[in-house]
Every structure is written in C-alpha cells, then in structure tokens.
Design a protein around this motif. Structure first.
Motif, PDB file in Angstrom:
ATOM      1  N   GLN A  45      49.089  45.621  42.281  1.00 50.63           N
ATOM      2  CA  GLN A  45      49.703  44.489  41.590  1.00 50.63           C
ATOM      3  C   GLN A  45      49.258  43.163  42.217  1.00 50.63           C
ATOM      4  N   LEU A  46      49.214  43.125  43.544  1.00 52.09           N
ATOM      5  CA  LEU A  46      48.778  41.921  44.232  1.00 52.09           C
ATOM      6  C   LEU A  46      47.327  41.594  43.895  1.00 52.09           C
ATOM      7  N   THR A  47      46.487  42.601  43.860  1.00 52.88           N
ATOM      8  CA  THR A  47      45.081  42.393  43.498  1.00 52.88           C
ATOM      9  C   THR A  47      44.974  41.869  42.069  1.00 52.88           C
ATOM     10  N   GLU A  48      45.744  42.456  41.163  1.00 47.67           N
ATOM     11  CA  GLU A  48      45.714  42.024  39.768  1.00 47.67           C
ATOM     12  C   GLU A  48      46.157  40.564  39.645  1.00 47.67           C
ATOM     13  N   VAL A  49      47.224  40.200  40.340  1.00 47.70           N
ATOM     14  CA  VAL A  49      47.725  38.822  40.286  1.00 47.70           C
ATOM     15  C   VAL A  49      46.692  37.862  40.869  1.00 47.70           C
ATOM     16  N   CYS A  50      46.060  38.236  41.972  1.00 46.23           N
ATOM     17  CA  CYS A  50      45.048  37.368  42.586  1.00 46.23           C
ATOM     18  C   CYS A  50      43.838  37.197  41.670  1.00 46.23           C
ATOM     19  N   VAL A  51      43.404  38.276  41.026  1.00 45.57           N
ATOM     20  CA  VAL A  51      42.268  38.180  40.107  1.00 45.57           C
ATOM     21  C   VAL A  51      42.620  37.282  38.927  1.00 45.57           C
ATOM     22  N   LYS A  52      43.813  37.464  38.358  1.00 41.14           N
ATOM     23  CA  LYS A  52      44.233  36.627  37.232  1.00 41.14           C
ATOM     24  C   LYS A  52      44.317  35.156  37.646  1.00 41.14           C
ATOM     25  N   LEU A  53      44.897  34.920  38.804  1.00 41.21           N
ATOM     26  CA  LEU A  53      45.039  33.546  39.285  1.00 41.21           C
ATOM     27  C   LEU A  53      43.680  32.901  39.531  1.00 41.21           C
ATOM     28  N   SER A  54      42.759  33.635  40.134  1.00 38.45           N
ATOM     29  CA  SER A  54      41.436  33.062  40.410  1.00 38.45           C
ATOM     30  C   SER A  54      40.669  32.829  39.110  1.00 38.45           C
TER      31      SER A  54
END
Length: 136
Positions: A45-54
């Motif tokens: 989930q953290l990876t997904e959020v970071c990818v979306k944010l970037s």
C-alpha cells in the motif's frame, strides 16, 4: 397414491471439526506469519501511494511547464493578431479609397473632370485663371 422411496438416503451434511490446539492463543509462529503478511500488505500500500503521489507530482510539473511555455506564446500570438487586424483595417480603407477613385475615373458622366484631374488640359469652354502677385 403411495410415494416411492429412494433406494439410498444420503446422510445429512456435517461440518468436519477442526483440530484445536490446546490453548486459546495462536502459536508464535502463526503470529509472526500474520505480522509478516500485514507488513507486506502495508508495504504494498505504501509503495502504491508513493508511486501515485510521484506520478501526480510529475504530471503537475509537466502541466506547470507547459503553461510556462504557452503563456508567452499566447501573448505573442495576441500581439500578432492585433497587428494583423490593424493592417487589415488599413488595407480596407485603402481599398475603399481605390474603389471610389476607380468609380470616379470610369464613370462616363465624369470623364471631363477625370481628364482635367489627370492632366494639365482644361475644358475648352472654361477659361484658365492665373493669379499673379502684385508688384510693389
């Protein structure tokens, strides 16, 4: 009238009992597995959020960059449009003057006036007046 009975009667379905461990608390191995699964889910989930944010940040930067380049271009195009409109109005005025001149030159009723304006000749029925300065 008499109903026939099926040859075999299936026994009712029963749930199979699960083997129970001796205590109510799960074993430390099971707790570690659950914790590892939970951490893996949180990391995903953290990876997904970071990818979306970037990606959203990258898109916002691209949008700002495009605006940065388009605003001066838009201003330049507006100036060019104003200049073209000014040239167009000047040309329209010149065309109107030329059309008026053309209609006057080729009007059969005004041929004498056109000849006088285009040359130094005068109509024979008219007298030429020459003004002289008085001598002192």
């Amino acid at each position: 009238m008499y109903a026939t009975r099926p040859d075999s009667i299936d026994p009712p379905l029963q749930s199979t009992p699960r083997p129970r461990s001796g205590s109510r608390h799960p074993s430390p191995k099971t707790l570690a597995q659950r914790e590892a699964r939970r951490r893996a889910q949180l990391n995903a989930q953290l990876t997904e959020v970071c990818v979306k944010l970037s990606l959203n940040t990258l898109l916002a930067l691209a949008f700002v960059s495009a605006l940065w380049h388009l605003v001066p271009y838009h201003h330049q195009q507006r100036l060019m449009l104003q200049e073209a409109q000014k040239t167009l109005t000047e040309s329209e005025e010149r065309v109107a003057d030329l059309q008026l001149s053309f209609s006057q030159l080729f009007d059969p009723k005004q041929t004498n006036a056109a000849m006088q304006s285009q040359s130094y000749r005068v109509d024979p029925s008219q007298r030429q007046v020459i003004w002289l300065e008085p001598k002192h």
